[in-house]
Design a protein around this motif. Structure first.
Motif, short mmCIF file in Angstrom:
data_model
loop_
_atom_site.label_atom_id
_atom_site.label_comp_id
_atom_site.label_asym_id
_atom_site.label_seq_id
_atom_site.Cartn_x
_atom_site.Cartn_y
_atom_site.Cartn_z
N SER A 50 -5.62 -6.98 0.88
CA SER A 50 -5.51 -5.90 1.87
C SER A 50 -6.12 -6.30 3.20
O SER A 50 -5.57 -6.00 4.27
CB SER A 50 -6.19 -4.63 1.35
OG SER A 50 -5.46 -4.08 0.27
N HIS A 54 -3.70 -6.32 6.58
CA HIS A 54 -3.79 -5.00 7.21
C HIS A 54 -3.27 -4.94 8.64
O HIS A 54 -2.81 -3.90 9.10
CB HIS A 54 -5.23 -4.48 7.17
CG HIS A 54 -6.11 -5.05 8.23
ND1 HIS A 54 -6.77 -6.26 8.10
CD2 HIS A 54 -6.45 -4.57 9.46
CE1 HIS A 54 -7.47 -6.50 9.19
NE2 HIS A 54 -7.30 -5.50 10.03
N ARG A 63 3.46 -8.65 2.80
CA ARG A 63 3.46 -8.75 1.33
C ARG A 63 3.47 -10.19 0.87
O ARG A 63 2.91 -10.51 -0.20
CB ARG A 63 4.66 -7.99 0.76
CG ARG A 63 4.51 -6.48 0.87
CD ARG A 63 5.64 -5.76 0.16
NE ARG A 63 5.45 -4.32 0.20
CZ ARG A 63 6.28 -3.45 -0.33
NH1 ARG A 63 7.38 -3.88 -0.92
NH2 ARG A 63 6.03 -2.16 -0.26
N PHE A 143 -5.80 1.35 7.04
CA PHE A 143 -4.84 0.75 6.13
C PHE A 143 -5.11 1.18 4.69
O PHE A 143 -4.18 1.47 3.92
CB PHE A 143 -4.91 -0.78 6.23
CG PHE A 143 -3.92 -1.51 5.37
CD1 PHE A 143 -2.59 -1.61 5.74
CD2 PHE A 143 -4.32 -2.09 4.17
CE1 PHE A 143 -1.68 -2.28 4.94
CE2 PHE A 143 -3.43 -2.76 3.37
CZ PHE A 143 -2.10 -2.86 3.75
N ASN A 146 -3.74 4.60 4.26
CA ASN A 146 -2.28 4.59 4.23
C ASN A 146 -1.74 4.11 2.88
O ASN A 146 -0.79 4.68 2.33
CB ASN A 146 -1.74 3.71 5.35
CG ASN A 146 -0.22 3.78 5.48
OD1 ASN A 146 0.34 4.86 5.61
ND2 ASN A 146 0.42 2.64 5.44
N VAL A 147 -2.37 3.06 2.34
CA VAL A 147 -1.94 2.54 1.04
C VAL A 147 -2.14 3.60 -0.04
O VAL A 147 -1.24 3.86 -0.84
CB VAL A 147 -2.73 1.26 0.68
CG1 VAL A 147 -2.48 0.87 -0.77
CG2 VAL A 147 -2.32 0.12 1.61
N LYS A 151 0.70 5.76 -2.34
CA LYS A 151 0.69 5.69 -3.79
C LYS A 151 0.62 7.07 -4.44
O LYS A 151 1.29 7.32 -5.45
CB LYS A 151 -0.46 4.80 -4.28
CG LYS A 151 -0.23 3.32 -3.99
CD LYS A 151 -1.32 2.45 -4.55
CE LYS A 151 -1.00 0.97 -4.30
NZ LYS A 151 0.25 0.51 -4.96
N GLY A 201 5.96 -4.94 -4.45
CA GLY A 201 5.22 -3.70 -4.32
C GLY A 201 5.23 -2.84 -5.56
O GLY A 201 5.10 -1.61 -5.47
N GLU A 203 3.98 -1.06 -9.09
CA GLU A 203 2.76 -0.28 -9.33
C GLU A 203 2.00 -0.76 -10.58
O GLU A 203 2.57 -0.83 -11.67
CB GLU A 203 3.12 1.20 -9.50
CG GLU A 203 3.76 1.82 -8.27
CD GLU A 203 2.79 2.04 -7.13
OE1 GLU A 203 1.71 2.59 -7.37
OE2 GLU A 203 3.13 1.66 -5.99
N ASN A 208 -4.22 0.21 -8.77
CA ASN A 208 -4.19 1.52 -8.11
C ASN A 208 -5.49 2.29 -8.27
O ASN A 208 -5.82 3.13 -7.44
CB ASN A 208 -3.02 2.35 -8.64
CG ASN A 208 -1.68 1.84 -8.14
OD1 ASN A 208 -1.62 0.87 -7.39
ND2 ASN A 208 -0.62 2.48 -8.55
N TYR A 211 -7.20 0.90 -5.24
CA TYR A 211 -6.59 1.30 -3.97
C TYR A 211 -6.79 2.79 -3.68
O TYR A 211 -7.14 3.16 -2.55
CB TYR A 211 -5.09 1.00 -4.00
CG TYR A 211 -4.72 -0.45 -3.87
CD1 TYR A 211 -5.13 -1.21 -2.78
CD2 TYR A 211 -3.90 -1.05 -4.83
CE1 TYR A 211 -4.76 -2.54 -2.66
CE2 TYR A 211 -3.53 -2.38 -4.72
CZ TYR A 211 -3.97 -3.13 -3.63
OH TYR A 211 -3.60 -4.44 -3.51
N TYR A 232 -0.39 5.31 11.66
CA TYR A 232 0.63 5.63 10.67
C TYR A 232 1.16 7.07 10.76
O TYR A 232 2.03 7.46 9.98
CB TYR A 232 0.08 5.40 9.25
CG TYR A 232 -0.49 4.02 9.06
CD1 TYR A 232 0.33 2.90 9.00
CD2 TYR A 232 -1.88 3.82 8.95
CE1 TYR A 232 -0.19 1.63 8.83
CE2 TYR A 232 -2.42 2.55 8.77
CZ TYR A 232 -1.57 1.46 8.72
OH TYR A 232 -2.10 0.21 8.55
#
Length: 312
Positions: A50, A54, A63, A143, A146-147, A151, A201, A203, A208, A211, A232
């Motif tokens: 990340s 970012h 990515r 960032f 936003n991530v 999710k 990307g 899951e 998670n 994140y 964002y």
């Protein structure tokens, strides 16, 4: 004849089931610590990737860079020690083979899930207070928000499908690492499937955990929230409504279901059906230590494997 430097698929399946037999007998504290270590290592991979991506606007390039970095988490798990619930979905093979009960497997997976969560949350808290979210004037913190926001707002159907795809690749990486007999081979075996899942990307429930918890922590910082709105278009109200325990669970539940289906239904059971009947009356796979230069047991196994191939 020179001995092959990797295990055959039947041997990989056998080695995986033998390892699972040991895991279901681990004392609670050992399984708990192994799960915590795995959650922490995944958190480190997520934090590093990340931080690297970012500030990159192009999603594909971002990515690509993250995919090059994130695999370090599974590498640390394999080489240092740790157990993920996702790769341990392969334990279903041992249940079908009647090596241990379904209840034993479920107990082990439950402990790993909780301990993976503890390890991931611990790293998220440490990252938050380490100050790295202040990089680029707080853009790293934005960032993170936003991530996490993306999710928790994924639809349940998409979360399940993405979770399935993710754990097919994670379990493939784990099995390929088992197949390789040296650390270089294991490194590359881990790298490419994880590289693919990060670029797509998909899951992963343990990633998670890190994140979303980090995003929840960052959402309590007004500066990060302001940067998230600037960068964002996320309003403070939307962030606060989404990044909650309820939002966390709305992602974790379907993603975990998808991960379980991906590992058990799409990898473990088909591989068992394909390879177990061929390997039922042959030798049990043996993984020798890295320090051994010659292993008579492996020589025996390879001779049996060659004979099987010739008969085929």
């Amino acid at each position: 004849m020179e001995r092959q430097n990797f295990l055959l698929p039947t041997e990989v399946l056998e080695a995986n089931m033998k390892a699972a037999q040991a895991k279901v007998r681990y004392p609670f504290y050992k399984l708990l610590l192994l799960g915590m270590m795995a959650g922490m290592f995944v958190g480190f991979g997520a934090a590093a990737s990340s931080t690297a991506m970012h500030g990159i606007a192009d999603v594909g390039i971002a990515r690509l860079i993250a995919g090059c970095i994130f695999p370090v988490g599974l590498m640390m798990i394999i080489f240092v020690g740790g157990e993920l619930i996702t790769s341990n979905c392969l334990m279903i093979s041992g249940v079908i083979d009647k090596r241990y009960s379904a209840l034993s497997m479920l107990k082990a997976l439950a402990v790993l899930y909780i301990s993976n969560l503890i390890g991931s949350v611990l790293v998220a808290i440490l990252v938050y207070y380490s100050g790295i979210l202040n990089y680029t004037g707080g853009a790293t913190g934005a960032f993170a928000i936003n991530v996490a926001f993306a999710k928790v707002n994924i639809t349940p159907g998409a979360a399940v499908c993405s979770g399935i795809l993710c754990n097919i690749l994670v379990c493939a990486a784990s099995l390929m690492a088992t197949a390789a007999k040296d650390i270089a081979g294991k490194t590359w075996a881990i790298f490419f499937p994880i590289f693919a899942f990060v670029i797509c990307g998909f899951e992963h429930c343990v990633a998670n955990m890190y994140y979303i918890v980090l995003g929840m922590l960052a959402s309590g910082n007004g500066d990060y929230v302001a940067r998230a709105q600037e960068m964002y278009g996320l309003s403070k109200e939307a962030v606060q409504e989404s990044l909650t325990i309820g939002g966390f669970l709305s992602n974790q539940i379907p993603v975990t279901i998808g991960n379980i289906l991906g590992g058990m239904v799409f990898v473990a059971l088909p591989l068992y059906a394909i390879h177990k009947s061929r390997g039922e009356n042959k030798m049990k796979a043996h993984v020798h230590t890295a320090s051994e230069t010659h292993c008579s047991i492996c020589d025996f196994y390879e001779a049996a494997s060659r004979a099987e191939r010739e008969d085929a």
